[in-house]
Design a protein around this motif. Structure first.
Motif, PDB file in Angstrom:
ATOM      1  N   CYS A  93       0.856  -1.187   0.000  1.00 58.17           N
ATOM      2  CA  CYS A  93       0.000   0.000   0.000  1.00 58.17           C
ATOM      3  C   CYS A  93       0.894   1.240   0.000  1.00 58.17           C
ATOM      4  N   GLU A  94       0.891   1.952  -1.104  1.00 57.93           N
ATOM      5  CA  GLU A  94       1.725   3.161  -1.143  1.00 57.93           C
ATOM      6  C   GLU A  94       0.970   4.314  -0.518  1.00 57.93           C
ATOM      7  N   THR A  95       1.509   4.817   0.589  1.00 56.09           N
ATOM      8  CA  THR A  95       0.821   5.822   1.381  1.00 56.09           C
ATOM      9  C   THR A  95       1.817   6.914   1.772  1.00 56.09           C
ATOM     10  N   TYR A  96       1.464   7.736   2.726  1.00 59.69           N
ATOM     11  CA  TYR A  96       2.358   8.822   3.115  1.00 59.69           C
ATOM     12  C   TYR A  96       1.991   9.290   4.514  1.00 59.69           C
ATOM     13  N   ARG A  97       3.003   9.475   5.351  1.00 58.06           N
ATOM     14  CA  ARG A  97       2.726  10.012   6.683  1.00 58.06           C
ATOM     15  C   ARG A  97       2.802  11.531   6.632  1.00 58.06           C
ATOM     16  N   PHE A  98       1.843  12.172   7.279  1.00 57.34           N
ATOM     17  CA  PHE A  98       1.766  13.633   7.243  1.00 57.34           C
ATOM     18  C   PHE A  98       2.642  14.305   8.289  1.00 57.34           C
ATOM     19  N   ARG A  99       3.178  13.538   9.206  1.00 59.53           N
ATOM     20  CA  ARG A  99       4.061  14.090  10.231  1.00 59.53           C
ATOM     21  C   ARG A  99       5.446  13.468  10.099  1.00 59.53           C
ATOM     22  N   GLY A 100       6.369  13.899  10.938  1.00 65.07           N
ATOM     23  CA  GLY A 100       7.706  13.319  10.936  1.00 65.07           C
ATOM     24  C   GLY A 100       7.676  11.867  11.364  1.00 65.07           C
ATOM     25  N   HIS A 101       8.833  11.223  11.308  1.00 69.74           N
ATOM     26  CA  HIS A 101       8.908   9.811  11.691  1.00 69.74           C
ATOM     27  C   HIS A 101       8.353   9.605  13.095  1.00 69.74           C
ATOM     28  N   SER A 102       8.709  10.465  14.010  1.00 67.56           N
ATOM     29  CA  SER A 102       8.140  10.468  15.356  1.00 67.56           C
ATOM     30  C   SER A 102       7.942  11.926  15.751  1.00 67.56           C
ATOM     31  N   LEU A 103       7.363  12.130  16.912  1.00 68.65           N
ATOM     32  CA  LEU A 103       7.153  13.511  17.346  1.00 68.65           C
ATOM     33  C   LEU A 103       8.446  14.193  17.748  1.00 68.65           C
ATOM     34  N   ALA A 104       9.545  13.439  17.804  1.00 61.80           N
ATOM     35  CA  ALA A 104      10.861  14.029  18.063  1.00 61.80           C
ATOM     36  C   ALA A 104      11.574  14.401  16.760  1.00 61.80           C
ATOM     37  N   ASP A 105      10.942  14.102  15.627  1.00 59.94           N
ATOM     38  CA  ASP A 105      11.552  14.333  14.314  1.00 59.94           C
ATOM     39  C   ASP A 105      11.083  15.675  13.752  1.00 59.94           C
ATOM     40  N   PRO A 106      11.982  16.610  13.501  1.00 62.56           N
ATOM     41  CA  PRO A 106      11.573  17.911  12.950  1.00 62.56           C
ATOM     42  C   PRO A 106      11.112  17.828  11.502  1.00 62.56           C
ATOM     43  N   ASP A 107      11.283  16.677  10.848  1.00 60.43           N
ATOM     44  CA  ASP A 107      10.796  16.443   9.489  1.00 60.43           C
ATOM     45  C   ASP A 107      11.365  17.456   8.491  1.00 60.43           C
ATOM     46  N   GLU A 108      12.680  17.588   8.505  1.00 60.06           N
ATOM     47  CA  GLU A 108      13.333  18.554   7.621  1.00 60.06           C
ATOM     48  C   GLU A 108      13.913  17.916   6.357  1.00 60.06           C
ATOM     49  N   LEU A 109      13.876  16.603   6.249  1.00 60.09           N
ATOM     50  CA  LEU A 109      14.536  15.924   5.135  1.00 60.09           C
ATOM     51  C   LEU A 109      13.639  15.763   3.911  1.00 60.09           C
ATOM     52  N   ARG A 110      12.345  15.749   4.119  1.00 58.70           N
ATOM     53  CA  ARG A 110      11.442  15.536   2.993  1.00 58.70           C
ATOM     54  C   ARG A 110      11.150  16.852   2.281  1.00 58.70           C
ATOM     55  N   ASP A 111      11.041  16.779   0.975  1.00 56.85           N
ATOM     56  CA  ASP A 111      10.785  17.952   0.143  1.00 56.85           C
ATOM     57  C   ASP A 111       9.403  18.528   0.471  1.00 56.85           C
ATOM     58  N   PRO A 112       9.303  19.828   0.767  1.00 52.93           N
ATOM     59  CA  PRO A 112       7.991  20.438   1.052  1.00 52.93           C
ATOM     60  C   PRO A 112       6.981  20.224  -0.076  1.00 52.93           C
ATOM     61  N   ALA A 113       7.463  20.201  -1.324  1.00 52.88           N
ATOM     62  CA  ALA A 113       6.549  19.983  -2.449  1.00 52.88           C
ATOM     63  C   ALA A 113       5.975  18.570  -2.405  1.00 52.88           C
ATOM     64  N   GLU A 114       6.801  17.608  -2.010  1.00 51.16           N
ATOM     65  CA  GLU A 114       6.323  16.229  -1.884  1.00 51.16           C
ATOM     66  C   GLU A 114       5.262  16.133  -0.794  1.00 51.16           C
ATOM     67  N   LYS A 115       5.522  16.782   0.330  1.00 57.11           N
ATOM     68  CA  LYS A 115       4.563  16.744   1.428  1.00 57.11           C
ATOM     69  C   LYS A 115       3.248  17.415   1.036  1.00 57.11           C
ATOM     70  N   ALA A 116       3.338  18.513   0.307  1.00 53.11           N
ATOM     71  CA  ALA A 116       2.122  19.216  -0.133  1.00 53.11           C
ATOM     72  C   ALA A 116       1.329  18.375  -1.124  1.00 53.11           C
ATOM     73  N   HIS A 117       2.041  17.658  -1.987  1.00 51.53           N
ATOM     74  CA  HIS A 117       1.380  16.805  -2.976  1.00 51.53           C
ATOM     75  C   HIS A 117       0.516  15.746  -2.300  1.00 51.53           C
ATOM     76  N   TYR A 118       1.078  15.091  -1.275  1.00 49.35           N
ATOM     77  CA  TYR A 118       0.325  14.036  -0.609  1.00 49.35           C
ATOM     78  C   TYR A 118      -0.731  14.597   0.335  1.00 49.35           C
ATOM     79  N   ALA A 119      -0.471  15.752   0.927  1.00 46.72           N
ATOM     80  CA  ALA A 119      -1.480  16.382   1.780  1.00 46.72           C
ATOM     81  C   ALA A 119      -2.736  16.704   0.979  1.00 46.72           C
ATOM     82  N   ALA A 120      -2.558  17.036  -0.292  1.00 49.99           N
ATOM     83  CA  ALA A 120      -3.704  17.326  -1.164  1.00 49.99           C
ATOM     84  C   ALA A 120      -4.500  16.074  -1.490  1.00 49.99           C
ATOM     85  N   ARG A 121      -3.923  14.917  -1.200  1.00 52.45           N
ATOM     86  CA  ARG A 121      -4.597  13.645  -1.472  1.00 52.45           C
ATOM     87  C   ARG A 121      -5.069  12.978  -0.174  1.00 52.45           C
ATOM     88  N   ASP A 122      -5.366  13.788   0.812  1.00 44.47           N
ATOM     89  CA  ASP A 122      -5.799  13.283   2.119  1.00 44.47           C
ATOM     90  C   ASP A 122      -6.891  12.226   1.949  1.00 44.47           C
TER      91      ASP A 122
END
Length: 437
Positions: A326-355
């Motif tokens: 199942c190809e999916t996407y997490r909307f937050r960092g790996h954990s709540l201690a992860d600032p989530d700075e490694l993923r491309d903002p455009a990639e995150k926005a793309h999947y957020a639009a597919r909620d």
């Protein structure tokens, strides 16, 4: 290619453009015929030859399609029948409620974590709800679920009360593991949730053993009504580990009633899936071991449900295991201690639009399965459930010190309990290290 695959009904994806109405006589997935390819292709749940070389550069290149795209040719007109829909109104409301519960619960977990109510690592499931709901909603109470460290929502979907899950996260005695498991180790014997596991791949052998137990009870102990199925959830990072391959082999060899569900959220902590494995198409590993493999859009609960129905049905009928990516996407960092700075903002926005929740809501309203007021009522109800869970967890007591040595020693009258029948840890000298043992 006349192999074992010719004797089984191989799971195929939903074609992108189809107006065919399902019938009980015709399999949902027609083997080897579908040619559509979205996001790496759910179309190839089959014994495809794996001899052709491939590179990551040309894999996963087709666009992801949303719920509305998949079902646009099934829109109701004034004369059409409800049989064209992928779920009934009752099913749709149940699915929506379960997804909303998962999302609202995880959002509340984030608040409680930052307020200091939870400790350690907390991994949230936001964005992946279509996978948990799509599979677990179709299981019976007797069926088993094995999870990962991202396990809160799997437990909720399987019926573990929100109070029990939240209390466990708070480390309280009213939690489903009496406060000793915490975020990564949800367990409920009553609901057949066989655990979240902190180490990746750790739960797959447990799930395989549970599936073996079902088969043994049915075939050796002659319990004819034991058609229980096990669903093992794990991530893309796990699929390079040895337990994964060993258990695929064992499950196929013994034809175990298990579904291996890869929640491929494209990132193993900070490592891109495309950089971590020689062939990113995980579903191919199924046919390599003699079982069906399929890739499905894990942001679309309707597609996940259709694939899950077939995979669970195969297992329950005694036709053996399946591997579902199942190809999916997490909307937050790996954990709540992860600032989530490694993923491309455009990639995150793309999947957020597919909620997946937004997509299901749109589908239900467009197809007159529910109106805004009904869905708002569900959201309000879930908000109350989550608020109640927090209040209950906060008011619950912490485990007593006597609980420290429980579930540790095989002999309950051994090291943990003194001659007077009291727990040694209650003796102040014990914690000082001066007690005579």
């Amino acid at each position: 290619m006349s192999s074992a695959f010719s004797a089984i009904r191989i799971i195929q994806p939903l074609p992108l453009n189809t107006t065919t109405t399902r019938s009980p006589e015709k399999p949902l997935f027609d083997p080897l015929k579908t040619t559509s390819s979205f996001l790496g292709s759910t179309a190839r749940f089959c014994s495809t030859s794996l001899n052709k070389p491939s590179s990551a550069s040309h894999l996963r290149r087709s666009a992801v399609v949303a719920v509305s795209d998949v079902v646009k040719d099934k829109k109701l007109n004034s004369n059409s029948s409800l049989s064209n829909l992928l779920l009934t109104k009752e099913e749709g409301l149940e699915v929506y409620q379960d997804m909303i519960l998962g999302r609202a619960f995880e959002d509340m977990c984030a608040q409680m974590y930052y307020r200091g109510k939870m400790f350690g690592f907390v991994h949230l499931y936001n964005g992946q709800e279509a996978v948990s709901t799509g599979f677990i909603n179709l299981l019976k109470k007797e069926d088993s679920v094995v999870s990962t460290y991202r396990d809160h929502v799997h437990a909720l979907s399987k019926g573990v009360p929100a109070r029990a899950v939240m209390s466990e996260l708070f480390g309280k005695v009213t939690g489903c593991c009496r406060g000793q498991g915490g975020s990564m180790h949800m367990f409920s014997k009553e609901h057949n949730v066989l655990g979240g596991f902190a180490f990746i791949g750790e739960g797959i052998p447990v799930a395989t053993g549970a599936a073996f137990s079902s088969k043994y009870r049915r075939e050796v102990l002659k319990q004819a009504d034991c058609d229980h199925v096990t669903v093992a959830f794990f991530g893309d990072g796990t699929c390079n580990n040895g337990q994964f391959f060993e258990c695929l082999n064992m499950a196929a060899l013994w034809k175990l009633p298990i579904v291996f569900v890869v929640e491929n959220n494209l990132w193993a902590i900070g490592m891109s899936h495309l950089r971590a494995t020689s062939d990113p198409e995980i579903w191919k590993k199924g046919p390599a071991f003699g079982m069906p493999g399929v890739h499905v859009d894990g942001m679309d609960v309707l597609k996940v449900r259709e694939v899950a129905k077939e995979a669970i049905g195969r297992a329950r009928r005694g036709e053996g295991p399946s591997l579902v990516e199942c190809e999916t996407y997490r909307f937050r960092g790996h954990s709540l201690a992860d600032p989530d700075e490694l993923r491309d903002p455009a990639e995150k926005a793309h999947y957020a639009a597919r909620d997946p929740i937004t997509a299901l809501k749109k589908y239900m309203i467009e197809n007159k399965l529910a109106n805004e007021a009904e869905l708002k009522a569900i959201e309000k109800k879930i908000d109350e459930v989550v608020e109640d869970a927090v209040e209950f967890a906060d008011a619950s007591p912490h485990p007593g010190r006597t609980q420290l040595l429980e579930n540790v020693f095989a002999d309950p009258k051994g090291f943990g309990i003194g001659p007077d029948g009291k727990y040694r840890c209650e003796d102040p000298k014990f914690t000082e290290g001066t007690a005579q043992v």
